[in-house]
Design an enzyme around this catalytic site. Structure first.
Site, PDB file in Angstrom:
ATOM      1  N   PRO A  49      48.352  31.112  77.033  1.00 53.86           N
ATOM      2  CA  PRO A  49      48.021  32.504  76.906  1.00 53.86           C
ATOM      3  C   PRO A  49      47.749  33.005  75.402  1.00 53.86           C
ATOM      4  O   PRO A  49      48.731  32.553  74.736  1.00 53.86           O
ATOM      5  CB  PRO A  49      49.215  33.350  77.728  1.00 53.86           C
ATOM      6  CG  PRO A  49      49.863  32.271  78.394  1.00 53.86           C
ATOM      7  CD  PRO A  49      49.811  30.847  77.985  1.00 53.86           C
ATOM      8  N   CYS A  51      46.103  36.306  72.945  1.00 57.48           N
ATOM      9  CA  CYS A  51      45.388  37.512  72.848  1.00 57.48           C
ATOM     10  C   CYS A  51      43.881  37.449  72.579  1.00 57.48           C
ATOM     11  O   CYS A  51      43.431  36.501  71.919  1.00 57.48           O
ATOM     12  CB  CYS A  51      45.741  38.327  71.459  1.00 57.48           C
ATOM     13  SG  CYS A  51      47.648  38.556  71.673  1.00 57.48           S
ATOM     14  N   TYR A  81      48.365  38.117  77.694  1.00 62.10           N
ATOM     15  CA  TYR A  81      49.614  38.954  78.424  1.00 62.10           C
ATOM     16  C   TYR A  81      48.966  40.030  79.138  1.00 62.10           C
ATOM     17  O   TYR A  81      47.937  40.594  78.855  1.00 62.10           O
ATOM     18  CB  TYR A  81      50.641  39.448  77.433  1.00 62.10           C
ATOM     19  CG  TYR A  81      50.398  40.540  76.570  1.00 62.10           C
ATOM     20  CD1 TYR A  81      48.905  40.681  75.914  1.00 62.10           C
ATOM     21  CD2 TYR A  81      51.317  41.320  75.848  1.00 62.10           C
ATOM     22  CE1 TYR A  81      48.885  41.669  75.232  1.00 62.10           C
ATOM     23  CE2 TYR A  81      51.144  42.380  74.919  1.00 62.10           C
ATOM     24  CZ  TYR A  81      49.705  42.138  74.273  1.00 62.10           C
ATOM     25  OH  TYR A  81      49.449  43.437  73.571  1.00 62.10           O
ATOM     26  N   GLU A 124      49.430  35.417  82.688  1.00 61.91           N
ATOM     27  CA  GLU A 124      50.615  35.691  82.046  1.00 61.91           C
ATOM     28  C   GLU A 124      51.111  37.119  82.185  1.00 61.91           C
ATOM     29  O   GLU A 124      50.743  37.972  81.388  1.00 61.91           O
ATOM     30  CB  GLU A 124      50.642  35.342  80.390  1.00 61.91           C
ATOM     31  CG  GLU A 124      51.762  35.670  79.840  1.00 61.91           C
ATOM     32  CD  GLU A 124      51.913  35.409  78.200  1.00 61.91           C
ATOM     33  OE1 GLU A 124      52.746  34.734  77.829  1.00 61.91           O
ATOM     34  OE2 GLU A 124      50.731  35.913  77.599  1.00 61.91           O
ATOM     35  N   TYR A 190      57.295  35.807  82.036  1.00 61.30           N
ATOM     36  CA  TYR A 190      57.218  35.902  80.508  1.00 61.30           C
ATOM     37  C   TYR A 190      58.518  36.325  79.766  1.00 61.30           C
ATOM     38  O   TYR A 190      58.813  37.443  79.965  1.00 61.30           O
ATOM     39  CB  TYR A 190      56.073  37.072  80.152  1.00 61.30           C
ATOM     40  CG  TYR A 190      55.586  36.810  78.495  1.00 61.30           C
ATOM     41  CD1 TYR A 190      55.751  36.103  77.872  1.00 61.30           C
ATOM     42  CD2 TYR A 190      54.760  37.762  78.156  1.00 61.30           C
ATOM     43  CE1 TYR A 190      55.619  36.074  76.597  1.00 61.30           C
ATOM     44  CE2 TYR A 190      54.186  37.678  76.900  1.00 61.30           C
ATOM     45  CZ  TYR A 190      54.805  37.127  76.013  1.00 61.30           C
ATOM     46  OH  TYR A 190      54.213  37.056  74.772  1.00 61.30           O
ATOM     47  N   HIS A 193      59.437  36.518  73.217  1.00 58.84           N
ATOM     48  CA  HIS A 193      58.423  37.349  72.360  1.00 58.84           C
ATOM     49  C   HIS A 193      59.043  39.104  72.285  1.00 58.84           C
ATOM     50  O   HIS A 193      58.137  39.819  72.013  1.00 58.84           O
ATOM     51  CB  HIS A 193      56.853  37.306  72.708  1.00 58.84           C
ATOM     52  CG  HIS A 193      56.556  35.940  72.338  1.00 58.84           C
ATOM     53  ND1 HIS A 193      55.205  35.422  72.824  1.00 58.84           N
ATOM     54  CD2 HIS A 193      56.731  35.096  71.330  1.00 58.84           C
ATOM     55  CE1 HIS A 193      55.111  34.398  72.273  1.00 58.84           C
ATOM     56  NE2 HIS A 193      55.909  34.152  71.278  1.00 58.84           N
ATOM     57  N   TYR A 195      59.637  40.933  74.711  1.00 60.98           N
ATOM     58  CA  TYR A 195      59.469  41.793  75.941  1.00 60.98           C
ATOM     59  C   TYR A 195      60.660  41.921  76.749  1.00 60.98           C
ATOM     60  O   TYR A 195      61.509  41.259  76.601  1.00 60.98           O
ATOM     61  CB  TYR A 195      58.112  41.380  76.565  1.00 60.98           C
ATOM     62  CG  TYR A 195      56.874  41.176  75.585  1.00 60.98           C
ATOM     63  CD1 TYR A 195      56.130  42.657  75.293  1.00 60.98           C
ATOM     64  CD2 TYR A 195      56.256  40.106  75.117  1.00 60.98           C
ATOM     65  CE1 TYR A 195      55.159  42.775  74.752  1.00 60.98           C
ATOM     66  CE2 TYR A 195      55.285  40.365  74.394  1.00 60.98           C
ATOM     67  CZ  TYR A 195      54.672  41.635  73.983  1.00 60.98           C
ATOM     68  OH  TYR A 195      53.401  41.334  73.206  1.00 60.98           O
ATOM     69  N   MET A 484      17.730  28.259  42.078  1.00 63.94           N
ATOM     70  CA  MET A 484      16.577  28.845  42.378  1.00 63.94           C
ATOM     71  C   MET A 484      15.871  30.138  41.690  1.00 63.94           C
ATOM     72  O   MET A 484      16.644  31.286  42.111  1.00 63.94           O
ATOM     73  CB  MET A 484      16.213  29.029  43.985  1.00 63.94           C
ATOM     74  CG  MET A 484      16.586  27.787  44.641  1.00 63.94           C
ATOM     75  SD  MET A 484      15.473  26.340  44.548  1.00 63.94           S
ATOM     76  CE  MET A 484      14.031  26.822  45.471  1.00 63.94           C
TER      77      MET A 484
HETATM   78  P1  ADP Z   1      28.830  33.269  51.467  1.00 65.37           P
HETATM   79  O1  ADP Z   1      30.186  33.584  51.431  1.00 65.37           O
HETATM   80  O2  ADP Z   1      27.869  34.462  51.727  1.00 65.37           O
HETATM   81  O3  ADP Z   1      28.232  31.942  52.034  1.00 65.37           O
HETATM   82  P2  ADP Z   1      29.387  32.098  48.642  1.00 65.37           P
HETATM   83  O4  ADP Z   1      29.555  32.971  47.567  1.00 65.37           O
HETATM   84  O5  ADP Z   1      30.201  31.346  49.376  1.00 65.37           O
HETATM   85  O6  ADP Z   1      28.599  33.208  49.759  1.00 65.37           O
HETATM   86  O7  ADP Z   1      28.166  30.867  48.496  1.00 65.37           O
HETATM   87  C1  ADP Z   1      27.003  31.445  47.930  1.00 65.37           C
HETATM   88  C2  ADP Z   1      26.383  30.140  47.165  1.00 65.37           C
HETATM   89  O8  ADP Z   1      25.067  30.519  46.541  1.00 65.37           O
HETATM   90  C3  ADP Z   1      27.222  29.595  46.078  1.00 65.37           C
HETATM   91  O9  ADP Z   1      27.454  28.202  46.173  1.00 65.37           O
HETATM   92  C4  ADP Z   1      26.325  29.623  44.758  1.00 65.37           C
HETATM   93  O10 ADP Z   1      26.336  28.660  43.896  1.00 65.37           O
HETATM   94  C5  ADP Z   1      24.926  29.853  45.570  1.00 65.37           C
HETATM   95  N1  ADP Z   1      23.849  30.273  44.965  1.00 65.37           N
HETATM   96  C6  ADP Z   1      23.996  31.674  44.176  1.00 65.37           C
HETATM   97  N2  ADP Z   1      22.633  31.842  43.666  1.00 65.37           N
HETATM   98  C7  ADP Z   1      21.888  30.685  43.852  1.00 65.37           C
HETATM   99  C8  ADP Z   1      20.648  30.577  43.762  1.00 65.37           C
HETATM  100  N3  ADP Z   1      19.655  31.273  42.991  1.00 65.37           N
HETATM  101  N4  ADP Z   1      19.895  29.384  43.920  1.00 65.37           N
HETATM  102  C9  ADP Z   1      20.691  28.406  44.783  1.00 65.37           C
HETATM  103  N5  ADP Z   1      21.873  28.595  45.010  1.00 65.37           N
HETATM  104  C10 ADP Z   1      22.431  29.928  44.458  1.00 65.37           C
END
Ligand code: ADP
Ligand code: SF4
Length: 710
Positions: A49, A51, A81, A124, A190, A193, A195, A484
């Site tokens: 069981p 939650c 429960y 439960e 049960y 815990h 209860y 990127m």
């Molecule tokens: P989430 O919890 O939303 O997945 P995180 O902060 O854990 O976010 O992960 C974000 C990821 O994105 C990191 O690994 C970071 O290095 C990567 N990141 C941030 N900017 C860029 C970018 N311009 N190009 C490629 N990767 C990026």
């Protein structure tokens, strides 16, 4: 645990992606049928069981959730429960209920689905006592004696007289009969815990002077009677299980080892009465311990002697995710069934994956207890590892299956944190051509960073599971060290783009208690954020950790910094340390740990200034100011989304830039910084909904209770 990608057959050859191998004979024992009184479980995988945060309010949600466990191979699937009467009401914590015909109908949804997959369904049954204040029903709670509510509400119980005891027995019996009508195979008594029944067992609480109090035989009387009542009422077709503490009135000895208390003597009376013993311990923080503090299989020292004092089958838990540990528990005679709540939540198909020899596909629980938060908050249970939990019915999500793609689109996911990894994984499963670009060499984003913090190593499983899966897919390409720019993103010419670039911690003190930031912050070289510390820049002098986040990060960093040898003070504007950790059980053990490490704890204080030598603290109630001398301030307050790339792309696309995609979406922390479970969910949802028409006014089915006659 990490498994190699190529599976090794037992004859030594290997299996490629998608090919199945058969079960390892070492695990055969886990698949043996087991008799429990008049019923037989098809194997030893037993979902105890737990939650769900849905209780009686969301019957279809629950039926969907329990069904996938049965489908995934659990031989027994239990409810949470289940209140037997309106005088056992735990509102606002969601419980199941078996009060009337409507409840029977609700539960029948679940039992039918569980049976359809060859599993047994258990319920439960629960008598509340001093743990249930009846806030919803306004019935007077009944207790072994008149005593304060054990959950801190200012409502004492009425001491039960003989008529009350007869009533409680009648309620339980009637609920058992309703359970039978609802199609259940196992009814619980049960008795742990905190209860009602455990209050009767307790030598400390049970100071009654009648035949239900005093001697051990008297204290177990009500439990014995209720087991007998239940057997008499439904025992011809249903098994009767008893949930019991391995250390009733015991605890820890001075050496920190378990003390069995009176359990052994109680088993002298009760040991052979039920058809199954479900054994746990009274301390939730150990029983469902966080991986931060408690390892897999930690109940073994408590549970191991139980089989020597009863001939009945025994089940217990231990956050078991390793089939070797499971098989070992059975072979060594510790338990007969492998009990699981969390491992069955993180991976409802865990038994099937062991059966099919697909160990590398197991989505292992990380021991974060986000699932438990559903109970405290009264919301459907969710899981960091399994984004489909509670979404089986209302969104039609299955933990293992996902609809195939409907177009030949190419998808670019930028950022390989939990959101990006899950998006790429689920899109890949749908069959899309996916490119996952990550700025750094290491994949995993915050999960990779945070799992290096004290106690959080198991969290890396969030990354590893997804990487394991992605590496098997030819249609998902991962590009590391690819930071990127907007131009580069557009050059790729993807049909759809998901931006999962995460977030970073703020350096200005902005947070829920300082919505304008902390204005008087000097000495920038002595200000730290969690990102700094995770990147290896750790304070070198006396340090204040200012925790306006209230979950785990503040206490984890306090531990880390303290262990470098500097003095640490944790300051929080809340009245308790790690106040949100209440919902995950972080709070108590975290505070204990910090105190043991000699960290000063200052609650109900905000910070208004810091100059590199001292900080001004302000009382949250009186505004009174005080100063402490510190050389470093760590701000754990709030995060800023890394959404610059998203914003730039939005502008370029609006301007009709070449290479514009059909859709651009930000997901995870880049959209809204939150817990890791939310990032995984966000990535998963993105993948599920791509190319799918969603009714934006009605995106999920609305669960509700049945009318009694409806
Ligand atoms: P989430 O919890 O939303 O997945 P995180 O902060 O854990 O976010 O992960 C974000 C990821 O994105 C990191 O690994 C970071 O290095 C990567 N990141 C941030 N900017 C860029 C970018 N311009 N190009 C490629 N990767 C990026
Ligand atoms: Fe495990 Fe965390 Fe999922 Fe709970 S939420 S089942 S503790 S991974």
């Amino acid at each position: 645990m990490m498994y190699k990608l190529a599976l090794v057959y037992f004859d030594g050859t290997t299996a490629g992606p998608g090919e199945h191998v058969t079960r390892d004979p070492r695990y055969d024992i886990l698949f043996e049928p087991m008799k429990i009184g008049p019923v037989t479980a098809k194997n030893r995988f037993y979902q105890v069981p737990h939650c769900t945060g849905s209780g009686w309010e969301r019957p279809r949600t629950l039926a969907g959730l329990r069904e996938v466990k049965a489908e995934g191979g659990w031989g027994v699937v239990n409810t949470e429960y289940c209140s037997v009467h309106p005088a056992c009401d735990d509102t606002p914590y969601p419980t199941a209920s078996l009060w009337d015909q409507g409840d029977i109908k609700s539960h029948a949804l679940m039992t039918e689905k569980v049976h359809a997959h060859g599993a047994l369904a258990g319920v439960e049954l629960c008598l509340g006592g001093a743990r249930m204040p009846n806030l919803g029903t306004r019935e007077v709670a009944m207790g072994v004696v008149s005593m304060p509510n054990l959950a801190g509400n200012p409502f004492q119980t009425r001491a039960m007289d003989k008529a009350d005891i007869r009533e409680a027995r009648r309620w339980h019996r009637n609920a058992a009969l309703r359970a039978k009508e609802a199609g259940f195979d196992i009814a619980y008594v049960y008795a742990t815990h905190g209860y009602l029944l455990s209050n009767f067992l307790s030598a400390t609480l049970n100071t009654r002077t009648d035949e239900y109090g005093g001697s051990l035989e008297n204290r177990v009387r009500l439990v014995r009677e209720i087991i007998e009542d239940t057997k008499e009422a439904v025992g011809d077709t249903m098994a009767v299980a008893c949930r019991f503490s391995a250390e009733t009135n015991g605890g820890y000895g001075g050496d920190g080892n378990p003390v069995p208390g009176e359990t052994e003597d109680m088993f002298g009376v009760l040991g052979e009465l039920p058809d199954l013993w479900d054994i746990n311990i009274s301390d939730y923080s150990l029983e469902m311990g966080l991986s931060r503090f408690v390892q897999e299989g930690s109940l073994e020292p408590y549970v191991s002697y139980i089989k020597s004092i009863t001939s009945k089958p025994v089940v217990s838990v231990g956050r078991f995710t390793s089939p070797d540990t499971m098989a070992s528990q059975i072979k060594r005679g510790i338990v007969d069934f492998i009990g699981a709540a969390r491992p069955s939540i993180a991976d409802p198909f865990l038994p099937t994956k062991i059966e099919e020899g697909r160990l590398e596909d197991i989505r292992e629980c990380i021991g974060c207890n986000i699932c438990y938060m559903g109970d405290g908050k009264g919301v459907p249970i969710r899981c960091t590892q399994n984004p489909t939990m509670s979404e089986e019915w209302r969104r039609g999500w299955h933990p293992e299956h996902i609809d195939k793609k409907v177009t030949d689109s190419r998808i670019l996911v930028v950022g390989a944190g939990p959101a990006g990894l899950e998006a790429a994984h689920a899109l890949g499963k749908r069959g899309y051509e996916v490119m996952l670009a990550e700025a750094t060499r290491e994949l995993g984003g915050r999960v990779s960073h945070e799992s290096k913090l004290p106690g959080l190593s198991e969290w890396v499983r969030v990354r590893d599971y997804r990487l394991q899966q992605i590496e098997k897919m030819d249609n998902v390409e991962v590009f590391r060290e690819s930071d990127m720019s907007a131009e580069q993103v557009l050059e790729i010419g993807a049909d759809h783009i998901a931006i999962a670039t995460g977030s970073h911690w703020r350096r200005d003190g902005f947070g829920s208690n300082n919505p304008g930031g902390i204005t008087d912050l000097g000495a920038p070289d002595k200000l730290y954020t969690p990102d700094d510390i995770m990147a290896g820049k750790v304070p070198i002098g006396p340090t204040v950790i200012f925790d306006d986040d209230h979950y785990y990060m503040g206490t984890v960093l306090a531990e880390l910094v303290r262990k470098t040898g500097v003095s640490v003070t944790l300051v929080t504007p809340e009245d308790t340390v790690s106040s949100w950790g209440l919902f995950t059980y972080d709070r108590w053990r975290a505070q204990t740990k910090l105190m043991e490490l000699g960290i000063d704890l200052i609650t109900a204080r905000n910070i208004s200034t810091f100059d590199g030598n001292s900080a001004t603290l302000e009382c949250q109630y009186t505004g009174q100011k005080g100063t402490i001398e510190v050389e470093a301030l760590v701000l754990v307050t709030a995060r800023t989304p890394n959404d610059g790339l998203y914003q730039e792309l939005t502008d370029k696309i609006a301007g009709g830039a070449k290479g514009s995609p059909k859709s651009l979406k930000r997901i995870g922390d880049c959209e809204a910084p939150a817990i890791i479970a939310a990032a995984v969910y966000s990535g998963h949802r993105y993948a599920r909904e791509l190319d799918v028409e969603i009714d934006r006014d009605n995106p999920l089915k609305h669960d509700r209770v049945f009318f009694e006659d409806g």
